[in-house]
Design a protein around this motif. Structure first.
Motif, mmCIF file in Angstrom:
data_model
loop_
_atom_site.group_PDB
_atom_site.id
_atom_site.type_symbol
_atom_site.label_atom_id
_atom_site.label_comp_id
_atom_site.label_asym_id
_atom_site.label_seq_id
_atom_site.Cartn_x
_atom_site.Cartn_y
_atom_site.Cartn_z
ATOM 1 N N UNK A 183 0.833 -1.182 -0.192
ATOM 2 C CA UNK A 183 -0.002 -0.133 -0.027
ATOM 3 C C UNK A 183 0.926 1.213 0.020
ATOM 4 N N UNK A 184 0.233 2.423 -0.658
ATOM 5 C CA UNK A 184 1.359 3.398 -0.905
ATOM 6 C C UNK A 184 0.809 4.592 0.371
ATOM 7 N N UNK A 185 1.863 5.035 1.086
ATOM 8 C CA UNK A 185 1.677 6.010 2.166
ATOM 9 C C UNK A 185 2.039 7.368 1.752
ATOM 10 N N UNK A 186 1.178 8.208 2.166
ATOM 11 C CA UNK A 186 1.643 9.643 1.924
ATOM 12 C C UNK A 186 1.512 10.146 3.035
ATOM 13 N N UNK A 187 2.808 11.059 3.550
ATOM 14 C CA UNK A 187 2.604 11.732 4.851
ATOM 15 C C UNK A 187 2.313 13.155 4.348
ATOM 16 N N UNK A 188 1.440 13.883 4.713
ATOM 17 C CA UNK A 188 1.111 15.098 4.322
ATOM 18 C C UNK A 188 1.529 15.991 5.472
ATOM 19 N N UNK A 189 2.952 16.675 5.129
ATOM 20 C CA UNK A 189 3.385 17.178 6.380
ATOM 21 C C UNK A 189 2.977 18.663 6.401
ATOM 22 N N UNK A 190 2.215 19.137 7.413
ATOM 23 C CA UNK A 190 1.664 20.258 7.744
ATOM 24 C C UNK A 190 1.604 20.668 9.181
ATOM 25 N N UNK A 191 1.999 21.763 9.363
ATOM 26 C CA UNK A 191 2.577 22.415 10.537
ATOM 27 C C UNK A 191 1.585 23.285 11.183
ATOM 28 N N UNK A 192 1.708 23.619 12.324
ATOM 29 C CA UNK A 192 0.690 24.781 12.941
ATOM 30 C C UNK A 192 1.120 26.019 12.477
#
Lengths: 251, 489
Positions: free
Chosen positions: A158-167
């Motif tokens: 399964x492909x994983x995408x970590x969507x990096x998003x900061x506060x």
């Protein structure tokens, strides 16, 4: 001086590196973007499946993550099957995702309380094996956590995408830290395609591949996902005489 | 610390009768029973109470006071049986340990069960709200002990200021206390204990201790006949996580064999661990579809072992299938590829983050953006229709629109610049306005309300979805302030 020819040395080296990385499974499949200028600069001509990838937004996109989410949705849209999307704050707008090619019937949303829970849910989704893609909005991603995710993705395909998003914008410097992800992308909004009339044209992005395992980084200007999740190459960047002629004909 | 909810049903006998009727009439209703030689009222409904009827009044007097009064015979056995059914309904939905508190109450051990409902207050509100919807008048209170919760649900206020009736004592004892001048529980606590015990027996002091948590009061959990349950008692108390996991596995296998025999699958599963110090530890898991796969159930239960505090050891473990549904054998084919089964994943995630936090989005026929989506369970049937595709929609939509400062020509020009989150941006391009009218059928305030949406792009290429409340001409249509509502990719 080695007696072996140069290409044999390289092949042996590649073999040894693959053994260290634990790549005993089946060879990785790839998902081409369908843009030749982009695909030919990627290893094997596309985005490797069954791996962890990182996507972040540039500038203010580090906080809102809108372009990055759209980019991830476009990738998920072109994979067959269900998509798991884990978030801490539920601000995804399903009609917007549908316009990037990912209809609401294909997405299962998980709203977890904090980053740790999001990572745990993402790993659970990656291990399951029945999903096309798992996307997660995460701020902090340590080497250990990303390694776990990567191994989970590899185990199930399964492909994983970590969507990096900061506060906060300042926390985006965290993006410089190394992780085990296969590729690391940064997607920033650019002024849209010029129209002969008033109005906003098709969205454009500066897509930067900041880091790729066994590959080179580059940046490219692209047009955002269409209704099927495909990216496009801007006509004026493609720079053919036909494109210019077309614009002149409009103007 | 244990938390106990006590539910007080002040009008249970009349509520029960009214619920059973097909067409409830609004005639005042009272129930009559025998007290010795006399026929007296044992319950009155709100209508009858408003006419001055009270419990304990002779029936003949009530008939003389109110014309056209409906009198039904009291039936305490049926009331109790019905109360048990209500308790079972609560057991299935709220918490694993529930007992009836006759004649007019239900007691729930809510320790560790409230987080799935969003906290204690939300749990109480949901409970009383659902009872009210089904026509049952209920008051509920939560406290550290059964005695305190019981008193709070019935009398409310400060424990020390409550009358002696709040202590669950026989009427004779209460009358005796009143004769001696004890008006509140505070008075009783201030008095020396030995003379009280000599006069009233040990019951009085025991009830006070139970109210303040100095004496244990176990809740004898309701176990209706036919409930599928497996149980294991240990010669030596167990405590290690591995041991608990091993016995969970054995209990699950036995339970699944029983389910298999009856052709059932489990939707809700309760594991109750009885500790040597008479405390109970409970684990409740829910499943999206009926299951009887031992491996999957064991895994879901073992995921929750860290929430079990074994203390000095666990001596009995019981596993109960609280909600079961028929689960027939299914034919599978190796020829046609099947869609992967996601129910296992969804159960695992739902038991980790709560079943409300895992969902799909379905369209709603509404033009107002924040109302155009709703959450549906993750395993519901896929909806075919989508959203209209005339206008671009943002990827991220803010939960509440953020106010911005702008400079714009009225009525229908996009802003020249906007200032959002302290940063001023010049607008390079814009699309709009897309006018969205309020839903006049939902609220009076939306009868004339209008929003004008613009899709704008600033110098740097960031695309935002902004709107002006109002049509730019008529002040009645909105405040004419501007907001950012979403961000495009």
């Amino acid at each position: 001086m080695s007696a072996l020819p140069a290409h044999m040395v390289l092949a042996t080296l590649r073999h040894r590196i693959a053994a260290i990385e634990g790549g005993h499974g089946p060879p990785l499949a790839v998902l081409p973007f369908g843009v030749p200028e982009l695909d030919r600069r990627l290893t094997k001509g596309g985005l490797a499946l069954g791996c962890l990838h990182e996507v972040a937004g540039g500038g203010n996109g580090a906080v809102d993550g809108a372009a990055a989410a759209c980019f991830a949705a476009g990738i998920a849209a072109r994979l067959p099957g269900q998509v798991l999307w884990c978030v801490t704050q539920a601000d995804l707008f399903a009609p917007g995702l549908e316009q990037a090619g990912l209809p609401a019937t294909r997405v299962i949303h998980v709203e977890a309380g904090d980053d740790t829970a999001v990572l745990a849910c993402m790993e659970e989704g990656l291990r399951h094996g029945g999903l096309a893609c798992v996307v997660a909005d995460v701020a902090r991603l340590s080497m250990t956590a990303s390694r776990r995710l990567h191994l989970a993705a590899k185990g199930s395909g399964t492909t994983g995408i970590a969507l990096r998003r900061w506060r906060r914008q300042a926390e985006a410097s965290d993006f410089g830290q190394p992780t085990a992800a296969m590729t690391r992308w940064r997607v920033s909004a650019l002024p849209s395609a010029p129209l002969p009339v008033q109005g906003v044209g098709r969205a454009r992005w500066m897509v930067e591949l900041l880091r790729a395992r066994a590959g080179e980084s580059f940046d490219i200007e692209l047009e955002a996902c269409d209704g099927t999740g495909h990216l496009g190459l801007p006509a004026d960047v493609a720079g053919g005489p036909a494109a210019t002629a077309g614009r002149l004909a409009f103007g | 610390m244990a938390r106990v909810i006590s539910v007080f049903l002040p009008m249970w006998p009349v509520d029960r009768l009214r619920r059973q009727e097909d067409s409830p009439s609004d005639r005042p209703l009272v129930l009559a029973g025998r007290l010795g030689n006399r026929r007296v009222l044992t319950a009155v409904d709100t209508g009858a109470a408003g006419l001055g009827l009270v419990v304990g009044m002779p029936v003949s007097k009530a008939q003389a006071l109110v014309q056209g009064l409906r009198i039904e015979a009291a039936n305490p056995e049926a009331d109790l049986a019905s109360l048990e059914r209500l308790a079972f309904w609560i057991l299935q939905r709220i918490a694993p340990i529930v007992a009836v508190d006759p004649p007019d109450g239900i007691v729930i051990d809510s320790t560790g069960a409230d987080h799935l409902h969003g906290g204690e207050d939300a749990l109480l509100e949901a409970l009383t709200g659902r009872l009210a919807l089904s026509g049952v008048t209920a008051r509920a209170a939560v406290a550290d002990t059964w005695g305190a919760a019981h008193a709070l649900a019935r009398f409310g206020g400060d424990l020390a200021q409550m009358p002696p009736e709040a202590l669950r004592l026989p009427p004779a004892t209460v009358a005796g206390l009143r004769d001696m001048g004890f008006a509140t529980i505070g008075d009783l606590m201030a008095a020396p204990r030995a003379p009280l015990t000599r006069r009233f027996g040990p019951e009085l002091i025991r009830r006070i201790d139970q109210m303040f948590g100095d004496a244990a009061e176990p809740i004898d959990a309701l176990r209706p006949p036919g409930l599928i349950e497996t149980r294991r008692a240990f010669a030596e108390p167990i405590g290690a996580a591995e041991t608990i996991a091993r016995y969970i596995g054995k209990l699950v296998v036995a339970l699944c064999a029983e389910l298999d025999k009856r052709g059932l699958g489990v939707r809700r599963l309760d594991l109750i661990c009885h500790r040597v110090d008479h405390e109970l530890q409970t684990v409740r898991i829910g499943l999206a579809v009926p299951q009887r796969d031992p491996q999957r159930l064991t895994r879901l239960l073992c995921d929750r072992i860290p929430t079990i505090a074994p203390g000095f050891g666990i001596e009995i473990m019981t596993l109960t299938a609280t909600i079961t549904e028929p689960l027939a054998a299914r034919q599978t084919s190796t020829l046609a590829p099947e869609a992967p089964d996601l129910s296992g994943l969804i159960d695992t995630l739902a038991n980790r983050v709560g079943h409300r936090a895992i969902y799909r989005i379905a369209p709603v026929a509404s033009d107002v953006p924040e109302r155009s989506v709703r959450r549906i369970p993750a395993l519901s049937e896929p909806t075919t229709e989508g959203w209209p595709d005339h206008w671009p929609r943002p990827t991220r939509l803010f939960a509440r629109p953020e106010p911005i400062e702008t400079m714009a020509l009225l009525p229908d020009q996009p802003p020249v610049w906007i200032a959002w989150r302290g940063i001023r941006r010049r607008i390079a391009r814009a699309d709009g306005p897309e006018r969205i009218f309020g839903e006049w059928w939902t609220r009076e305030a939306e009868r004339v309300a209008v929003r004008d949406y613009f899709r704008v792009e600033d110098d740097a290429g960031e695309r935002l979805w902004i709107f002006r409340a109002g049509d730019g001409e008529d002040a009645a249509t909105g405040s004419h302030r501007w907001f950012v509502h979403g961000v495009f990719g």
